[in-house]
Every structure is written in structure tokens, then in C-alpha cells.
Design a protein around this motif. Sequence first.
Motif, short mmCIF file in Angstrom:
data_model
loop_
_atom_site.label_atom_id
_atom_site.label_comp_id
_atom_site.label_asym_id
_atom_site.label_seq_id
_atom_site.Cartn_x
_atom_site.Cartn_y
_atom_site.Cartn_z
N UNK A 34 -31.86 -13.58 -2.03
CA UNK A 34 -33.30 -13.37 -2.24
C UNK A 34 -33.68 -13.16 -3.70
N UNK A 35 -32.74 -13.25 -4.63
CA UNK A 35 -33.06 -13.07 -6.04
C UNK A 35 -31.82 -12.96 -6.89
N UNK A 36 -32.02 -12.69 -8.18
CA UNK A 36 -30.91 -12.54 -9.12
C UNK A 36 -31.12 -11.28 -9.95
N UNK A 37 -30.03 -10.78 -10.52
CA UNK A 37 -30.11 -9.65 -11.45
C UNK A 37 -28.91 -9.68 -12.37
N UNK A 38 -29.00 -8.99 -13.48
CA UNK A 38 -27.91 -8.91 -14.44
C UNK A 38 -27.16 -7.59 -14.23
N UNK A 39 -25.84 -7.68 -14.10
CA UNK A 39 -24.98 -6.53 -13.91
C UNK A 39 -23.82 -6.61 -14.89
N UNK A 40 -23.32 -5.47 -15.34
CA UNK A 40 -22.09 -5.51 -16.16
C UNK A 40 -20.93 -6.03 -15.30
N UNK A 41 -20.11 -6.85 -15.89
CA UNK A 41 -19.01 -7.47 -15.15
C UNK A 41 -18.05 -6.41 -14.59
N UNK A 42 -17.92 -5.28 -15.29
CA UNK A 42 -17.05 -4.22 -14.81
C UNK A 42 -17.51 -3.72 -13.44
N UNK A 43 -18.80 -3.60 -13.22
CA UNK A 43 -19.32 -3.16 -11.93
C UNK A 43 -19.12 -4.22 -10.85
N UNK A 44 -19.27 -5.48 -11.22
CA UNK A 44 -19.05 -6.56 -10.26
C UNK A 44 -17.59 -6.58 -9.81
N UNK A 45 -16.67 -6.41 -10.77
CA UNK A 45 -15.24 -6.40 -10.44
C UNK A 45 -14.90 -5.21 -9.56
N UNK A 46 -15.33 -4.02 -9.96
CA UNK A 46 -15.02 -2.82 -9.19
C UNK A 46 -15.67 -2.86 -7.80
N UNK A 47 -16.88 -3.38 -7.72
CA UNK A 47 -17.54 -3.51 -6.42
C UNK A 47 -16.80 -4.48 -5.52
N UNK A 48 -16.31 -5.57 -6.09
CA UNK A 48 -15.55 -6.55 -5.29
C UNK A 48 -14.24 -5.95 -4.79
N UNK A 49 -13.56 -5.21 -5.66
CA UNK A 49 -12.31 -4.56 -5.26
C UNK A 49 -12.58 -3.54 -4.15
N UNK A 50 -13.66 -2.78 -4.29
CA UNK A 50 -14.00 -1.78 -3.29
C UNK A 50 -14.33 -2.43 -1.94
N UNK A 51 -15.10 -3.50 -1.96
CA UNK A 51 -15.42 -4.20 -0.71
C UNK A 51 -14.17 -4.79 -0.07
N UNK A 52 -13.27 -5.34 -0.88
CA UNK A 52 -12.01 -5.86 -0.34
C UNK A 52 -11.17 -4.77 0.28
N UNK A 53 -11.12 -3.60 -0.37
CA UNK A 53 -10.35 -2.48 0.17
C UNK A 53 -10.95 -2.00 1.49
N UNK A 54 -12.26 -1.96 1.58
CA UNK A 54 -12.92 -1.54 2.82
C UNK A 54 -12.62 -2.52 3.95
#
Length: 111
Positions: A34-54
Motif C-alpha cells: 500500500x505504499x513505500x517508506x525509507x528505513x535504515x538497512x540495519x532495521x530491515x536486516x534485524x527485522x528480517x532476522x527476527x521474523x525468520x526466527x519467529x
Amino acid sequence: MKGQWGLVVALIFALIIAVFSVVNVDPVQVNYVFGTSDWPLVLVILGSVLMGAILVLGFGMVKYYRLKRELRKLQKENEKLKTEPASNESKAVHTPLDGEAADEGTGTEGE
């Protein structure tokens, strides 16, 4: 000892992810449906790792509870078989083995 090795591997993996994340701090554009936003890559990486762990934890828990339920069922069946009277063993029907005729006995009875 097995648990300790798992902890060591997890800590090494976490250290590698942390170093990789800190090195990549540039902002990136994240495209949602539904849209786009700018995020620091560090948050994208950590969020992806967290979702994978869950996800891994969720699938692991499902398998754990399935195995636990099967174990309980088999333990109940085992207890049931242990408490059955031994008279069922005496009611066993003799079935002829290969090469043994059905009307032949063992040869030691009645002689």
C-alpha cells in the motif's frame, strides 16, 4: 554439552548478523503493498532476522506438540498393554510355519 554448542553457534551467528547490520546503515526504500517508506538497512536486516526466527520457532513448536501428543498416545497404549491379563497369551492360535502341515503337531505331545 549439546546445548552449549548450540549456544556458541547462536552467539556466533548473532555476532555476524550484528556486524553485518552495523556496516549497512544506509537508508533503503521499503516497498509495501500500500505504499513505500525509507528505513535504515540495519532495521530491515534485524527485522528480517527476527521474523525468520519467529517462523522457525513457530514451526518448531508445532512439531514439538505433535510429537508430545504422539508420545502420550503411545504411553497410554503401552500402559494398556501392560495391564491386560496374561490370559490372552494362552488363547493364541497356533499357525503353521512354512513347511509345517496344519494337521501336524510338534511331535512331542501325546506320545
